[in-house]
Scaffold this active site. Structure first.
Site, PDB file in Angstrom:
ATOM      1  N   GLY A   1       0.813  -1.210   0.000  1.00 55.47           N
ATOM      2  CA  GLY A   1       0.000   0.000   0.000  1.00 55.47           C
ATOM      3  C   GLY A   1       0.847   1.261   0.000  1.00 55.47           C
ATOM      4  O   GLY A   1       0.507   2.261  -0.635  1.00 55.47           O
TER       5      GLY A   1
ATOM      6  N   ASP B   1     -15.143 -17.289   0.204  1.00 60.53           N
ATOM      7  CA  ASP B   1     -16.237 -18.070   0.773  1.00 60.53           C
ATOM      8  C   ASP B   1     -15.684 -19.370   1.334  1.00 60.53           C
ATOM      9  O   ASP B   1     -14.662 -19.886   0.854  1.00 60.53           O
ATOM     10  CB  ASP B   1     -17.281 -18.406  -0.298  1.00 60.53           C
TER      11      ASP B   1
ATOM     12  N   GLU C   1      -7.243  -7.703  -8.247  1.00 61.23           N
ATOM     13  CA  GLU C   1      -7.634  -6.572  -9.093  1.00 61.23           C
ATOM     14  C   GLU C   1      -6.696  -5.428  -8.730  1.00 61.23           C
ATOM     15  O   GLU C   1      -6.938  -4.699  -7.782  1.00 61.23           O
ATOM     16  CB  GLU C   1      -9.087  -6.175  -8.845  1.00 61.23           C
TER      17      GLU C   1
END
Length: 178
Positions: free
Chosen positions: A98, A112, A122
């Site tokens: 970041g 999940d 992404e």
């Protein structure tokens, strides 16, 4: 609740969490570090359409790295293949990534129970930055759940991302009815 390092290790021993390849040095206090896979992809078309199959061009990151550019959506993939059979995995970017202006996911940070695959990333950047295959990019955090699971992701008939691949996978939004 978030699993601690000792709980993650116990769940790996039980087979509830699978990480391949696994490296004990990547286990943090309450997370597991994942790394950038060897492939990136970009969409072919400049304008994407949610109702159509938007095709991607996949390429291998060269040994000297690849410079990501602002304004381009890159699809990446984790080196690690993971399975989670009893916990909800969340993928978060590492703070060091970041601080280079790299976002590794736009909205898909939650997995999940029953997700069994490499994670598609992404990736977007705020300024040009060179990335390398194998660099740490994120960390998996595992949450406990309350109650029984009715349908695991890998058993859902309409699950769109079950085919095992070490390459980025484009959006399958076009398979939805809307």
């Amino acid at each position: 609740m978030i699993l601690t390092d000792q709980q993650i290790l116990a769940e790996i021993e039980r087979g509830n969490i699978i990480i391949e390849p696994y490296d004990r040095s990547c286990l943090g206090t309450n997370s597991y570090d994942v790394h950038l896979g060897r492939y990136l992809a970009t969409y072919r078309d400049a304008v994407l359409d949610a109702r159509k199959h938007n095709e991607i061009e996949t390429f291998e990151i060269p040994a000297e790295g690849f410079v990501l550019q602002p304004g381009v959506l890159y699809l990446g993939v984790t080196d690690e293949y993971t399975e989670s059979h009893a916990h909800v995995p969340f993928l978060e970017g590492k703070s060091s990534v970041g601080r280079l202006g790299i976002d590794i996911h736009a909205t898909a940070g939650k997995g999940d129970i029953g997700f069994c695959n490499h994670w598609t990333l992404e990736i977007s950047v705020s300024m040009p930055v060179r990335v390398y295959h194998g660099m740490p990019v994120g960390q998996l955090i595992y949450f406990t759940v309350q109650g029984d699971v009715g349908t695991f992701y890998n058993r859902k008939a309409n699950a769109k991302y079950n085919d095992r691949t070490d390459k980025p996978v484009e959006s399958m939004m076009w398979k939805n009815s809307f």
